[in-house]
Write an enzyme that holds these catalytic residues in place. Structure first.
Site, PDB file in Angstrom:
ATOM      1  N   ARG A 226      16.921 -61.060  48.035  1.00  0.00           N
ATOM      2  CA  ARG A 226      18.261 -61.066  48.649  1.00  0.00           C
ATOM      3  C   ARG A 226      18.429 -59.796  49.457  1.00  0.00           C
ATOM      4  O   ARG A 226      17.578 -58.904  49.432  1.00  0.00           O
ATOM      5  CB  ARG A 226      19.324 -61.107  47.551  1.00  0.00           C
ATOM      6  CG  ARG A 226      19.134 -59.998  46.509  1.00  0.00           C
ATOM      7  CD  ARG A 226      20.276 -59.888  45.532  1.00  0.00           C
ATOM      8  NE  ARG A 226      19.960 -59.047  44.393  1.00  0.00           N
ATOM      9  CZ  ARG A 226      19.938 -57.733  44.391  1.00  0.00           C
ATOM     10  NH1 ARG A 226      20.195 -57.073  45.509  1.00  0.00           N
ATOM     11  NH2 ARG A 226      19.651 -57.053  43.311  1.00  0.00           N
TER      12      ARG A 226
ATOM     13  N   LYS B  49       3.260 -49.997  30.529  1.00  0.00           N
ATOM     14  CA  LYS B  49       3.089 -48.564  30.320  1.00  0.00           C
ATOM     15  C   LYS B  49       4.334 -47.843  30.820  1.00  0.00           C
ATOM     16  O   LYS B  49       4.840 -48.138  31.905  1.00  0.00           O
ATOM     17  CB  LYS B  49       1.858 -48.073  31.089  1.00  0.00           C
ATOM     18  CG  LYS B  49       1.630 -46.565  31.032  1.00  0.00           C
ATOM     19  CD  LYS B  49       1.242 -46.091  29.664  1.00  0.00           C
ATOM     20  CE  LYS B  49       0.951 -44.598  29.649  1.00  0.00           C
ATOM     21  NZ  LYS B  49       0.729 -44.112  28.274  1.00  0.00           N
ATOM     22  N   TYR B  50       4.848 -46.916  30.017  1.00  0.00           N
ATOM     23  CA  TYR B  50       6.036 -46.155  30.419  1.00  0.00           C
ATOM     24  C   TYR B  50       5.579 -44.907  31.159  1.00  0.00           C
ATOM     25  O   TYR B  50       4.905 -44.038  30.597  1.00  0.00           O
ATOM     26  CB  TYR B  50       6.860 -45.775  29.187  1.00  0.00           C
ATOM     27  CG  TYR B  50       8.107 -44.984  29.499  1.00  0.00           C
ATOM     28  CD1 TYR B  50       9.170 -45.574  30.172  1.00  0.00           C
ATOM     29  CD2 TYR B  50       8.225 -43.642  29.124  1.00  0.00           C
ATOM     30  CE1 TYR B  50      10.325 -44.872  30.455  1.00  0.00           C
ATOM     31  CE2 TYR B  50       9.382 -42.928  29.397  1.00  0.00           C
ATOM     32  CZ  TYR B  50      10.430 -43.548  30.065  1.00  0.00           C
ATOM     33  OH  TYR B  50      11.569 -42.831  30.347  1.00  0.00           O
ATOM     34  N   LEU B  51       5.920 -44.842  32.433  1.00  0.00           N
ATOM     35  CA  LEU B  51       5.545 -43.687  33.242  1.00  0.00           C
ATOM     36  C   LEU B  51       6.526 -42.548  32.977  1.00  0.00           C
ATOM     37  O   LEU B  51       7.726 -42.777  32.856  1.00  0.00           O
ATOM     38  CB  LEU B  51       5.537 -44.071  34.721  1.00  0.00           C
ATOM     39  CG  LEU B  51       4.612 -45.246  35.079  1.00  0.00           C
ATOM     40  CD1 LEU B  51       4.734 -45.581  36.549  1.00  0.00           C
ATOM     41  CD2 LEU B  51       3.171 -44.935  34.723  1.00  0.00           C
TER      42      LEU B  51
ATOM     43  N   ARG C  26      26.812 -44.524  46.849  1.00  0.00           N
ATOM     44  CA  ARG C  26      27.666 -45.625  46.411  1.00  0.00           C
ATOM     45  C   ARG C  26      28.920 -45.031  45.770  1.00  0.00           C
ATOM     46  O   ARG C  26      28.868 -44.503  44.649  1.00  0.00           O
ATOM     47  CB  ARG C  26      26.950 -46.505  45.399  1.00  0.00           C
ATOM     48  CG  ARG C  26      25.673 -47.134  45.901  1.00  0.00           C
ATOM     49  CD  ARG C  26      25.176 -48.169  44.909  1.00  0.00           C
ATOM     50  NE  ARG C  26      23.848 -48.638  45.243  1.00  0.00           N
ATOM     51  CZ  ARG C  26      23.254 -49.660  44.631  1.00  0.00           C
ATOM     52  NH1 ARG C  26      23.892 -50.304  43.660  1.00  0.00           N
ATOM     53  NH2 ARG C  26      22.033 -50.040  44.974  1.00  0.00           N
TER      54      ARG C  26
ATOM     55  N   LYS D 292      21.339 -47.822  40.488  1.00  0.00           N
ATOM     56  CA  LYS D 292      21.149 -46.904  41.610  1.00  0.00           C
ATOM     57  C   LYS D 292      22.478 -46.259  42.015  1.00  0.00           C
ATOM     58  O   LYS D 292      23.522 -46.915  42.010  1.00  0.00           O
ATOM     59  CB  LYS D 292      20.551 -47.661  42.796  1.00  0.00           C
ATOM     60  CG  LYS D 292      19.193 -48.277  42.492  1.00  0.00           C
ATOM     61  CD  LYS D 292      18.792 -49.281  43.553  1.00  0.00           C
ATOM     62  CE  LYS D 292      17.510 -49.998  43.164  1.00  0.00           C
ATOM     63  NZ  LYS D 292      17.175 -51.077  44.106  1.00  0.00           N
TER      64      LYS D 292
END
Length: 449
Positions: free
Chosen positions: A291, A201-203, A337, A237
């Site tokens: 990781r 399902k695409y929120l 970043r 991100k």
């Protein structure tokens, strides 16, 4: 404890691991491609070994070369960092077969969580809430159309072996779905060698919330709170913070408890991150990263716990030295970043750094392997460094971030610093009112400086 660790990575994460090892009194071995001969981690390691030419497949992904480096130097453990071979189950197995320790999870857990379908099945079995969707890979268009009708449009087509947004497509109608499956399969086959796809399902307006976990493989696991990673571009991100502006302590404790119990039941060893979409008070599992994460410093800043240090000690056989009740969350941390990329087009900008002046002061941390005169090679990721700030409140952290961004100087290459200077001054960012689509919309019509 280990005598000597070989760091099978480069850049800031190699330097981060090196520092943790030295604080534990462990000798370090840096490996490098010919493009990284002048890299900071090579200069600071106790020993260094060239493992090949610039292309990653001939150096940092070259398992025989890494094994030879271990034999030459007498290393007894390997830390893979993030990226490259960090989630390669076969690499972990090869190290074990040769009497070396892989500083990470068991190969079976890497393999399990690397398969998105099996990861979702495992999460469901362990009591972790999941996004509604197919139970496994969809076999044909007919099955996909039936599932989509059941869960309702829009739906998300995702590569079973995927990551980083590749093999991921949104379908809002039946016609869209047929096209999305064909495109996602093609992308997945090219990127991962596996064209299996599944549906979720695409929120509409979720946040991306991840929970940091730490397990000792002996039936004990704890959580170290959440990170909000909702500011993303093309599923990559850009800005992370802890705690999330959207959660309260009760929600954190509830989802953290679910996740830590699940990891204890799994017998998970080392650090790991369980990633969720969060919407309308509900968490939906999307994947697990087995990781250390790029954004791990924000968790370290709010808990005071050195994750890489703990990772090494656990891999050496030590039990968890921290109980859940020992974990305290103090203030707010935010990470940006900073990449060598154009701040609007995000085109890579490799080259020589002519000036480099990182910010400093109370509550400011810069994780970077860059220096004045360093040449950013075109062969790898474009990360220049991570700017992490900590404040007693989110307002203080934002003001500290604003000041630090204005101090940060990187000349000679384009960077994303102008983007962050715009973000930290944006009222919706200041209010914490953003979701995973916010940054893409911002970039369409907002100036960056």
């Amino acid at each position: 404890m280990f005598d000597k660790i070989l760091i099978a990575n480069r850049g800031e994460i190699a330097l981060r691991i090196l520092r943790a090892a030295k604080e534990l009194g462990i000798s370090t071995v840096a490996v490098y491609s010919t493009a990284d001969k002048e890299a900071m981690h090579v200069k600071l390691a106790d020993e260094s070994v060239c493992i090949g030419p610039p292309p990653a497949r001939e150096s940092y992904l070259n398992i025989p070369a890494l094994m030879a480096a271990c034999e030459i130097t007498g290393a007894d453990a390997v830390h893979p960092g993030y990226g490259f071979l960090s989630e390669n189950a076969r690499f972990a197995e090869i190290l074990t077969e040769h009497g070396l320790v892989f500083i990470g999870p068991k190969a079976e857990h890497i393999r399990l969580m690397g398969d998105k379908i099996e990861a979702k099945r495992t999460a469901t079995r362990l009591g972790i809430p999941c996004v509604p969707g197919s139970e496994g890979a969809v076999s044909d268009e007919t099955e996909a159309l039936r599932i989509a009708r059941d869960i309702g449009y829009p739906v998300l087509v995702k590569a079973a072996a995927g990551g980083g947004g590749r093999g991921m497509k949104v379908a809002r109608t039946e016609a869209d779905l047929i096209d999305a499956i064909a495109t996602a399969k093609t992308e997945a086959k090219a990127a991962f060698g596996d064209d299996a796809v599944y549906l979720e399902k695409y929120l509409q307006k979720p946040r991306h919330i991840e929970i940091q976990v730490l397990g000792d493989g002996k039936g004990r696991a704890i959580h170290l709170g959440e990170r909000d990673c909702s500011l993303q571009r093309r599923h990559q991100k850009v800005w992370e913070e802890s705690p999330s502006p959207a959660l309260n302590p009760a929600e954190r404790d509830a989802i953290g408890g679910i996740v830590s119990r699940a990891m204890a039941d799994l017998g998970y060893i080392g650090v790991g991150t369980i990633e969720f979409l969060y919407e309308n008070g509900q968490f939906y599992f999307i994947e697990m990263n087995t990781r250390i994460q790029v954004e791990h410093p924000v968790t370290e800043m709010v808990t005071g716990i050195d994750l890489v240090n703990e990772q090494i000690k656990i891999a050496a056989g030590s039990p968890l030295s921290i109980a859940q009740d020992d974990v305290r969350f103090d203030g707010v941390a935010i990470e940006c970043r900073v990449n060598a990329e154009h701040p609007r087009t995000f085109m890579p900008s490799p080259g020589r750094i002519s000036s480099f002046h990182p910010p400093g002061g109370l509550g400011v941390r810069v994780d970077s392997a860059a220096y004045q005169g360093y040449v950013i090679p075109p062969y790898y990721d474009s990360l220049v460094g991570k700017l992490i700030v900590h404040g007693r409140s989110r307002t203080e952290a934002l003001m500290r971030l604003r000041r630090s961004l204005d101090e940060f100087v990187v000349d000679g290459v384009e960077t994303t610093l102008p983007l962050f200077r715009a973000l930290v001054r944006n009222s919706e960012i200041q209010d914490g009112a953003y979701d995973i689509h916010w940054l893409e919309n911002f970039l369409k019509d907002a100036p960056t400086e």
